[in-house]
Design a protein around this motif. Structure first.
Motif, PDB file in Angstrom:
ATOM      1  N   ALA A  50       1.890  15.824   7.865  1.00  0.00           N
ATOM      2  CA  ALA A  50       0.554  15.457   7.400  1.00  0.00           C
ATOM      3  C   ALA A  50      -0.292  15.061   8.600  1.00  0.00           C
ATOM      4  N   ILE A  51      -1.585  15.302   8.500  1.00  0.00           N
ATOM      5  CA  ILE A  51      -2.524  14.941   9.567  1.00  0.00           C
ATOM      6  C   ILE A  51      -3.684  14.184   8.933  1.00  0.00           C
ATOM      7  N   PHE A  52      -3.983  13.016   9.500  1.00  0.00           N
ATOM      8  CA  PHE A  52      -5.088  12.185   9.033  1.00  0.00           C
ATOM      9  C   PHE A  52      -6.138  12.124  10.128  1.00  0.00           C
ATOM     10  N   ILE A  53      -7.354  12.547   9.815  1.00  0.00           N
ATOM     11  CA  ILE A  53      -8.475  12.504  10.746  1.00  0.00           C
ATOM     12  C   ILE A  53      -9.375  11.342  10.338  1.00  0.00           C
ATOM     13  N   ALA A  54      -9.598  10.425  11.270  1.00  0.00           N
ATOM     14  CA  ALA A  54     -10.473   9.284  10.979  1.00  0.00           C
ATOM     15  C   ALA A  54     -11.923   9.710  11.133  1.00  0.00           C
ATOM     16  N   GLY A  55     -12.678   9.540  10.089  1.00  0.00           N
ATOM     17  CA  GLY A  55     -14.101   9.848  10.110  1.00  0.00           C
ATOM     18  C   GLY A  55     -14.909   8.571   9.981  1.00  0.00           C
ATOM     19  N   SER A  56     -16.216   8.711  10.063  1.00  0.00           N
ATOM     20  CA  SER A  56     -17.112   7.578   9.883  1.00  0.00           C
ATOM     21  C   SER A  56     -18.544   8.090   9.840  1.00  0.00           C
ATOM     22  N   SER A  57     -19.471   7.175   9.835  1.00  0.00           N
ATOM     23  CA  SER A  57     -20.890   7.544   9.853  1.00  0.00           C
ATOM     24  C   SER A  57     -21.442   7.338  11.264  1.00  0.00           C
ATOM     25  N   ARG A  96      -0.336  24.413   6.732  1.00  0.00           N
ATOM     26  CA  ARG A  96       0.193  25.401   5.769  1.00  0.00           C
ATOM     27  C   ARG A  96       0.355  24.797   4.371  1.00  0.00           C
ATOM     28  N   ASN A  97       0.708  23.521   4.318  1.00  0.00           N
ATOM     29  CA  ASN A  97       0.947  22.865   3.028  1.00  0.00           C
ATOM     30  C   ASN A  97      -0.270  22.108   2.489  1.00  0.00           C
ATOM     31  N   GLY A  98      -1.411  22.213   3.162  1.00  0.00           N
ATOM     32  CA  GLY A  98      -2.627  21.553   2.676  1.00  0.00           C
ATOM     33  C   GLY A  98      -2.611  20.047   2.836  1.00  0.00           C
ATOM     34  N   GLU A  99      -1.933  19.546   3.858  1.00  0.00           N
ATOM     35  CA  GLU A  99      -1.807  18.101   4.074  1.00  0.00           C
ATOM     36  C   GLU A  99      -2.717  17.623   5.212  1.00  0.00           C
ATOM     37  N   ALA A 116      -6.346   1.825   2.531  1.00  0.00           N
ATOM     38  CA  ALA A 116      -6.042   2.933   3.442  1.00  0.00           C
ATOM     39  C   ALA A 116      -4.532   3.138   3.525  1.00  0.00           C
ATOM     40  N   MET A 117      -3.788   2.037   3.582  1.00  0.00           N
ATOM     41  CA  MET A 117      -2.326   2.150   3.620  1.00  0.00           C
ATOM     42  C   MET A 117      -1.800   2.745   2.324  1.00  0.00           C
ATOM     43  N   GLN A 118      -2.416   2.374   1.200  1.00  0.00           N
ATOM     44  CA  GLN A 118      -2.020   2.967  -0.078  1.00  0.00           C
ATOM     45  C   GLN A 118      -2.251   4.475  -0.051  1.00  0.00           C
ATOM     46  N   PHE A 119      -3.407   4.882   0.473  1.00  0.00           N
ATOM     47  CA  PHE A 119      -3.736   6.302   0.524  1.00  0.00           C
ATOM     48  C   PHE A 119      -2.738   7.061   1.391  1.00  0.00           C
ATOM     49  N   ILE A 120      -2.472   6.544   2.579  1.00  0.00           N
ATOM     50  CA  ILE A 120      -1.534   7.200   3.487  1.00  0.00           C
ATOM     51  C   ILE A 120      -0.146   7.274   2.850  1.00  0.00           C
ATOM     52  N   ALA A 121       0.316   6.163   2.312  1.00  0.00           N
ATOM     53  CA  ALA A 121       1.636   6.132   1.687  1.00  0.00           C
ATOM     54  C   ALA A 121       1.725   7.114   0.520  1.00  0.00           C
ATOM     55  N   LYS A 122       0.687   7.196  -0.269  1.00  0.00           N
ATOM     56  CA  LYS A 122       0.685   8.091  -1.430  1.00  0.00           C
ATOM     57  C   LYS A 122       0.747   9.556  -0.995  1.00  0.00           C
ATOM     58  N   GLN A 123       0.106   9.880   0.130  1.00  0.00           N
ATOM     59  CA  GLN A 123       0.138  11.263   0.602  1.00  0.00           C
ATOM     60  C   GLN A 123       1.508  11.615   1.193  1.00  0.00           C
ATOM     61  N   ILE A 124       2.100  10.680   1.911  1.00  0.00           N
ATOM     62  CA  ILE A 124       3.380  10.938   2.570  1.00  0.00           C
ATOM     63  C   ILE A 124       4.555  10.845   1.598  1.00  0.00           C
ATOM     64  N   PHE A 125       4.479   9.909   0.666  1.00  0.00           N
ATOM     65  CA  PHE A 125       5.552   9.686  -0.304  1.00  0.00           C
ATOM     66  C   PHE A 125       4.993   9.750  -1.732  1.00  0.00           C
ATOM     67  N   PRO A 126       4.498  10.902  -2.156  1.00  0.00           N
ATOM     68  CA  PRO A 126       3.805  10.973  -3.454  1.00  0.00           C
ATOM     69  C   PRO A 126       4.667  10.576  -4.642  1.00  0.00           C
ATOM     70  N   TRP A 154     -14.391   7.846   1.071  1.00  0.00           N
ATOM     71  CA  TRP A 154     -13.652   6.991   1.980  1.00  0.00           C
ATOM     72  C   TRP A 154     -12.325   7.604   2.397  1.00  0.00           C
ATOM     73  N   MET A 155     -11.785   8.464   1.559  1.00  0.00           N
ATOM     74  CA  MET A 155     -10.513   9.114   1.829  1.00  0.00           C
ATOM     75  C   MET A 155     -10.417  10.327   0.947  1.00  0.00           C
ATOM     76  N   THR A 156     -10.023  11.455   1.559  1.00  0.00           N
ATOM     77  CA  THR A 156      -9.918  12.678   0.768  1.00  0.00           C
ATOM     78  C   THR A 156      -9.020  13.691   1.457  1.00  0.00           C
ATOM     79  N   ARG A 157      -8.556  14.595   0.684  1.00  0.00           N
ATOM     80  CA  ARG A 157      -7.774  15.739   1.167  1.00  0.00           C
ATOM     81  C   ARG A 157      -8.745  16.888   1.395  1.00  0.00           C
ATOM     82  N   LEU A 158      -8.427  17.766   2.338  1.00  0.00           N
ATOM     83  CA  LEU A 158      -9.305  18.905   2.599  1.00  0.00           C
ATOM     84  C   LEU A 158      -9.449  19.766   1.356  1.00  0.00           C
TER      85      LEU A 158
END
Length: 159
Positions: A50-57, A96-99, A116-126, A154-158
């Protein structure tokens, strides 16, 4: 933006969050300090799940991934999409897996960083976090503790 290699995190902020949720951070031991630039070739060799890109305004950064208040999810995804097209990234397991994910950088320094930790954890360990909705939790936090309404992306998948 996707055309530049930005910072990654190991011992602080996002790196510490990855540690706390039990993720295997490919930056661990690969950058000199708590944060810094990691060799792009190492990312290809590590082949992350999985790859997480930090965005902002961020002002004055038209190619950055916008996140946060008043940000439309489709604009966030449109700016995140070029990362999947980085040289060599098409072969990465995460792509390839849409992560591929965008997450608001400010969440790493907020009282509501746990979302944010909930989001990351949910993506890695759904399978372990089926009962957790990080966006709903962030909305609840706003309603209960903040003087402004929750909105934006605030957080989303591609995809």
């Amino acid at each position: 933006g996707a055309g530049q290699v930005g910072n990654t995190y190991w011992k602080a902020m996002w790196g510490r969050m990855l540690d706390l949720v039990g993720a295997d951070n490919i930056a661990a031991g690969r950058i000199a300090g708590a944060w810094g630039v990691m060799n792009p070739e190492y990312v290809l060799a590590a082949d992350p799940d999985a790859i997480f890109i930090a965005g902002s305004s961020w002002a004055g950064r038209p190619d950055a991934v916008p996140t946060g208040y008043a940000t439309d999810v489709e604009i966030t995804r449109a700016r995140l999409a070029p990362y999947a097209k980085r040289s060599g990234w098409g072969g990465l397991r995460a792509i390839r897996n849409g992560e591929l994910y965008a997450i608001e950088h400010g969440l790493s320094r907020a009282l509501f960083d746990y979302t944010a930790m909930q989001f990351i954890a949910k993506q890695i360990f759904p399978d372990r976090f089926t009962d957790i909705d990080p966006v709903a939790e962030l909305r609840r936090y706003h309603e209960r503790f903040l003087p402004i309404a929750f909105d934006g992306t605030w957080m989303t998948r591609l995809t």
